[in-house]
Design a protein around this motif. Sequence first.
Motif, short mmCIF file in Angstrom:
data_model
loop_
_atom_site.label_atom_id
_atom_site.label_comp_id
_atom_site.label_asym_id
_atom_site.label_seq_id
_atom_site.Cartn_x
_atom_site.Cartn_y
_atom_site.Cartn_z
N LYS A 151 0.96 -1.09 -0.14
CA LYS A 151 -0.40 0.36 -0.28
C LYS A 151 0.74 1.32 -0.53
O LYS A 151 0.42 2.39 -0.40
CB LYS A 151 -0.92 0.21 1.32
CG LYS A 151 -2.02 -0.94 1.24
CD LYS A 151 -2.92 -0.59 2.57
CE LYS A 151 -3.90 -1.88 2.03
NZ LYS A 151 -5.44 -1.89 3.75
N LEU A 152 1.71 1.40 1.20
CA LEU A 152 2.83 2.11 0.66
C LEU A 152 3.50 2.43 -0.39
O LEU A 152 3.69 3.83 -1.12
CB LEU A 152 4.07 2.08 1.26
CG LEU A 152 4.78 3.00 1.74
CD1 LEU A 152 5.10 3.86 2.40
CD2 LEU A 152 6.41 2.32 2.94
N ASP A 153 3.85 1.79 -1.30
CA ASP A 153 4.73 1.50 -2.92
C ASP A 153 3.62 2.17 -3.76
O ASP A 153 3.45 2.54 -4.69
CB ASP A 153 4.65 -0.25 -3.34
CG ASP A 153 6.42 -0.41 -2.36
OD1 ASP A 153 6.66 0.73 -1.60
OD2 ASP A 153 6.40 -1.44 -2.70
N ARG A 154 2.20 1.64 -3.24
CA ARG A 154 1.00 2.30 -4.36
C ARG A 154 0.97 3.67 -4.04
O ARG A 154 -0.12 4.32 -4.70
CB ARG A 154 0.11 1.58 -4.04
CG ARG A 154 0.22 0.38 -4.85
CD ARG A 154 -1.11 -0.30 -4.63
NE ARG A 154 -2.47 -1.22 -3.93
CZ ARG A 154 -2.22 -1.88 -3.11
NH1 ARG A 154 -1.15 -2.89 -3.85
NH2 ARG A 154 -2.52 -1.72 -1.98
N GLY A 155 1.45 4.53 -3.23
CA GLY A 155 0.48 6.03 -2.60
C GLY A 155 -0.16 6.33 -1.54
O GLY A 155 -0.65 6.92 -1.33
N GLU A 156 -0.84 5.39 -1.30
CA GLU A 156 -2.14 5.11 -0.33
C GLU A 156 -1.94 5.65 0.70
O GLU A 156 -2.79 6.79 1.17
CB GLU A 156 -2.52 3.92 0.10
CG GLU A 156 -2.80 2.82 -1.12
CD GLU A 156 -3.75 1.55 -1.20
OE1 GLU A 156 -4.31 1.66 0.42
OE2 GLU A 156 -3.49 0.44 -1.78
N VAL A 157 -0.47 5.97 1.00
CA VAL A 157 -0.03 6.61 2.82
C VAL A 157 2.03 7.39 1.92
O VAL A 157 2.39 7.02 1.29
CB VAL A 157 -0.05 5.65 3.65
CG1 VAL A 157 -1.44 5.64 4.49
CG2 VAL A 157 1.17 5.25 3.43
N ASP A 158 2.35 8.30 2.72
CA ASP A 158 3.22 9.21 2.32
C ASP A 158 4.58 8.20 3.16
O ASP A 158 5.65 8.08 2.65
CB ASP A 158 3.28 10.21 2.92
CG ASP A 158 2.68 11.44 2.10
OD1 ASP A 158 2.80 11.67 0.53
OD2 ASP A 158 1.63 12.16 2.16
N ALA A 159 3.91 6.86 4.13
CA ALA A 159 5.00 6.54 5.15
C ALA A 159 4.17 5.70 6.06
O ALA A 159 2.60 6.04 6.50
CB ALA A 159 5.40 7.70 5.65
N THR A 160 5.15 4.83 6.30
CA THR A 160 4.33 4.19 7.93
C THR A 160 5.62 3.73 8.98
O THR A 160 6.30 3.94 8.73
CB THR A 160 3.34 3.33 7.14
OG1 THR A 160 2.51 2.24 7.75
CG2 THR A 160 4.70 1.99 6.28
#
Length: 308
Positions: free
Chosen positions: A161-170
């Motif tokens: 999900k991070l790679d898909r740009g759904e969030v900027d960081a986790t």
Amino acid sequence: MADTSTLVIGTRGSPLALAQAHETQARLAASHGWTPERLPLSIIKTTGDAIQDRPLSEAGGKGLFTKELDIALLDGSIDLAVHSAKDLPTALPEGIVIAGYLPREDVRDAFISRRYGSLRDLPQGAVVGSASLRRQAEIRRLRPDLQVTLLRGNVQTRLAKLDRGEVDATLLAMAGLRRLGLTDHVTAVLDVDDFLPAVGQGAIAIATRADDERVRQAVETILDAPTGHALAAERAFLTVLDGSCRTPIAGHARLDGGALEFRGLVLRPDGSETLEAVRRGDASDAAALGREAGLELRSRMPAGFLNA
């Protein structure tokens, strides 16, 4: 009932849970000179694994990751259950005990982003995803200008999900990333002094039937006493505060020689207020130290603090 010539290891089916179960299996095999066939894995799907669309705090809390494994233990389908210690509720079903813990891994949280180098470097309004209320509250405490959103799923799912740009960081636990061989994804490691981990983070817990002496004696050879002392303090702290997935609570104990140092936090969910307690004493008094810290914070909390 399980065959007494084997020890059946119960585990969830996520990649991290399986890595922890295989570590337990390997340690037991090496300790007793057994073949892996004597230590079969039984993969059990839990309610928590099936819920991906809402926070666990809204669905029932930590017990969602243990209920089905508890049932399998009590009916004899498995002989021991392997858990992430931070997933264990403070009260276990009657007849089940925590036999102990494997040597603890790295307790810290990892910051992961594809564009930014640290939590401090995120621009105002950046989106950080996490499924943990504790992490969400600690992020808001340090960066109230960020958007914090729910990010469920196993480690690989969250990274995708991070790679898909759904969030900027986790944020993810370093221990899990190490066990999965995924530390190359880590952008920065958060210092414990700045970002206190969850109670039990980095520790693998072994649960057994309370009256099964055969299994308890078998697993005793792989248990780690220092981790046991640290978790005794942390879980006692959590128990006093009735900690669950509904409450942003952090706690960490470490041994310094024969002394145990404990630090605990309770946070408002929006990060606007934090209460802290610190204790130091003999490791043999670990549970009492954690309990005292929890009682101190309870006495200092404004009305409704935990339910804010």
